[in-house]
Design a protein around this motif. Structure first.
Motif, PDB file in Angstrom:
ATOM      1  N   LEU A   1       0.819  -1.210   0.000  1.00 12.03           N
ATOM      2  CA  LEU A   1       0.000   0.000   0.000  1.00 12.03           C
ATOM      3  C   LEU A   1       0.857   1.265   0.000  1.00 12.03           C
ATOM      4  O   LEU A   1       0.524   2.258  -0.642  1.00 12.03           O
ATOM      5  CB  LEU A   1      -0.903   0.015   1.238  1.00 12.03           C
ATOM      6  N   LEU A   2       1.963   1.231   0.739  1.00 13.84           N
ATOM      7  CA  LEU A   2       2.763   2.437   0.931  1.00 13.84           C
ATOM      8  C   LEU A   2       3.958   2.532  -0.004  1.00 13.84           C
ATOM      9  O   LEU A   2       4.597   3.591  -0.076  1.00 13.84           O
ATOM     10  CB  LEU A   2       3.227   2.511   2.383  1.00 13.84           C
ATOM     11  N   ALA A   3       4.278   1.471  -0.730  1.00 16.74           N
ATOM     12  CA  ALA A   3       5.424   1.497  -1.646  1.00 16.74           C
ATOM     13  C   ALA A   3       5.360   2.646  -2.658  1.00 16.74           C
ATOM     14  O   ALA A   3       6.382   3.297  -2.914  1.00 16.74           O
ATOM     15  CB  ALA A   3       5.562   0.154  -2.362  1.00 16.74           C
ATOM     16  N   PRO A   4       4.198   2.948  -3.261  1.00 10.34           N
ATOM     17  CA  PRO A   4       4.162   4.064  -4.228  1.00 10.34           C
ATOM     18  C   PRO A   4       4.475   5.417  -3.615  1.00 10.34           C
ATOM     19  O   PRO A   4       4.745   6.376  -4.340  1.00 10.34           O
ATOM     20  CB  PRO A   4       2.716   4.020  -4.746  1.00 10.34           C
ATOM     21  N   TYR A   5       4.439   5.516  -2.296  1.00  9.01           N
ATOM     22  CA  TYR A   5       4.684   6.784  -1.620  1.00  9.01           C
ATOM     23  C   TYR A   5       6.122   6.889  -1.079  1.00  9.01           C
ATOM     24  O   TYR A   5       6.420   7.785  -0.299  1.00  9.01           O
ATOM     25  CB  TYR A   5       3.691   6.964  -0.471  1.00  9.01           C
ATOM     26  N   GLY A   6       6.996   5.960  -1.487  1.00  6.73           N
ATOM     27  CA  GLY A   6       8.390   6.042  -1.084  1.00  6.73           C
ATOM     28  C   GLY A   6       8.755   5.264   0.157  1.00  6.73           C
ATOM     29  O   GLY A   6       9.798   5.517   0.762  1.00  6.73           O
ATOM     30  N   PHE A   7       7.938   4.296   0.547  1.00  5.01           N
ATOM     31  CA  PHE A   7       8.250   3.476   1.726  1.00  5.01           C
ATOM     32  C   PHE A   7       9.037   2.239   1.302  1.00  5.01           C
ATOM     33  O   PHE A   7       8.733   1.616   0.274  1.00  5.01           O
ATOM     34  CB  PHE A   7       6.978   3.074   2.458  1.00  5.01           C
ATOM     35  N   ILE A   8      10.035   1.896   2.109  1.00  5.69           N
ATOM     36  CA  ILE A   8      10.938   0.792   1.805  1.00  5.69           C
ATOM     37  C   ILE A   8      10.899  -0.227   2.933  1.00  5.69           C
ATOM     38  O   ILE A   8      11.035   0.129   4.106  1.00  5.69           O
ATOM     39  CB  ILE A   8      12.391   1.286   1.646  1.00  5.69           C
ATOM     40  N   ARG A   9      10.720  -1.493   2.586  1.00  6.88           N
ATOM     41  CA  ARG A   9      10.805  -2.576   3.579  1.00  6.88           C
ATOM     42  C   ARG A   9      12.284  -2.933   3.719  1.00  6.88           C
ATOM     43  O   ARG A   9      12.839  -3.687   2.909  1.00  6.88           O
ATOM     44  CB  ARG A   9       9.973  -3.774   3.104  1.00  6.88           C
ATOM     45  N   CYS A  10      12.952  -2.389   4.726  1.00  2.00           N
ATOM     46  CA  CYS A  10      14.389  -2.585   4.883  1.00  2.00           C
ATOM     47  C   CYS A  10      14.724  -3.815   5.722  1.00  2.00           C
ATOM     48  O   CYS A  10      15.886  -4.232   5.780  1.00  2.00           O
ATOM     49  CB  CYS A  10      15.025  -1.344   5.488  1.00  2.00           C
ATOM     50  N   HIS A  11      13.702  -4.346   6.381  1.00  2.00           N
ATOM     51  CA  HIS A  11      13.903  -5.463   7.312  1.00  2.00           C
ATOM     52  C   HIS A  11      12.554  -6.143   7.491  1.00  2.00           C
ATOM     53  O   HIS A  11      11.507  -5.541   7.247  1.00  2.00           O
ATOM     54  CB  HIS A  11      14.433  -4.922   8.645  1.00  2.00           C
ATOM     55  N   GLN A  12      12.561  -7.393   7.898  1.00  2.56           N
ATOM     56  CA  GLN A  12      11.318  -8.113   8.106  1.00  2.56           C
ATOM     57  C   GLN A  12      10.360  -7.365   9.024  1.00  2.56           C
ATOM     58  O   GLN A  12       9.143  -7.422   8.864  1.00  2.56           O
ATOM     59  CB  GLN A  12      11.604  -9.501   8.677  1.00  2.56           C
TER      60      GLN A  12
END
Length: 249
Positions: free
Chosen positions: A194-205
């Protein structure tokens, strides 16, 4: 009593939901049911319910099209739907609640608690307006607001005011720029897409960060991110390091 209308193209689904509400949610009074959008529109204007239990996929006009055909929304909406990636994504951003078929009793009770609170407060239904806006005009604007439903209240939050999100078992903790935090009873992976298009990155589990608020990168171990307004080190997992660095170029 909270007045409700159920809309679903399957009569059996209407009967099942009506029975569950009668048995487990006595504060809900089902004043009408409908199996197609035209009939539902008439009932909504006539009965003026507090809440609409609405199926998404129906022949003819679907649930979203029904909502967009209305001029005003003086009622809450709870979607009752089979799994649908796009529909669920929009709903998680904005609707009061959603229920997956077959409907479970605990989830139904939780939804009714939210309905009761919203009706008591008599607030304008900003969640629904936001939903229709997302459907009509998809946007990556960081000024877009999303709904964060906590146990006590649903907060409408500007996306760019979210610094990061941290996983805690099946909960997600959102940390905001003003120092507040909200605990959401949904796992973090549901918010990653949901938040990926707004510049959010999953940097860790266990960590999802807003790259617009990353202050620095520490070259310790596999790496850490430092977010503005905090001294907490957010770990970068070995498996995600290459992806994170590519996103920060």
């Amino acid at each position: 009593m909270i007045r409700a209308i159920i809309v679903d193209d399957e009569q059996n689904n209407i009967k099942n939901l009506s029975a569950l509400l009668a048995s487990h949610c006595p504060e809900i009074e089902v004043v009408a049911t409908a199996t197609q959008a035209g009939q539902a529109r008439e009932y909504l204007l006539h009965f003026r319910p507090d809440v609409l239990f609405l199926d998404i996929h129906m022949p003819g006009q679907n649930g979203f099209e029904l909502l967009k055909s209305l001029r005003e929304y003086p009622f809450e909406v709870v979607f009752v739907t089979a799994y649908d990636a796009y529909g669920i994504m929009a709903i998680k951003f904005s609707a009061l609640d959603y229920l997956l078929k077959p409907v479970s009793i605990p989830e139904l009770k939780s939804a009714v608690e939210k309905i009761a609170k919203a009706v008591r407060q008599k607030k304008h239904n900003l969640r629904l307006e936001n939903l229709l806006h997302l459907l009509d005009k998809p946007t990556k604007d960081p000024g877009q607001r999303i709904a964060l439903p906590t146990q006590k209240e649903t907060y409408l939050v500007v996306v760019n005011d979210i610094l990061r999100c941290e996983s805690s078992n099946n909960y997600s903790i959102f940390f905001l720029r003003d120092g507040t935090m909200h605990v959401i009873s949904r796992p973090i992976y549901e918010y990653e897409e949901l938040l990926a298009p707004y510049g959010f990155i999953r940097c860790h589990q266990s960590h999802l960060v807003n790259k617009n608020h990353i202050r620095s990168i520490l070259n310790e171990d596999t790496g850490y991110l430092i977010i503005e307004n905090t001294i907490k080190k957010i770990p970068i997992s070995r498996q995600r390091k290459a992806f994170v660095m590519s996103q920060l170029k």
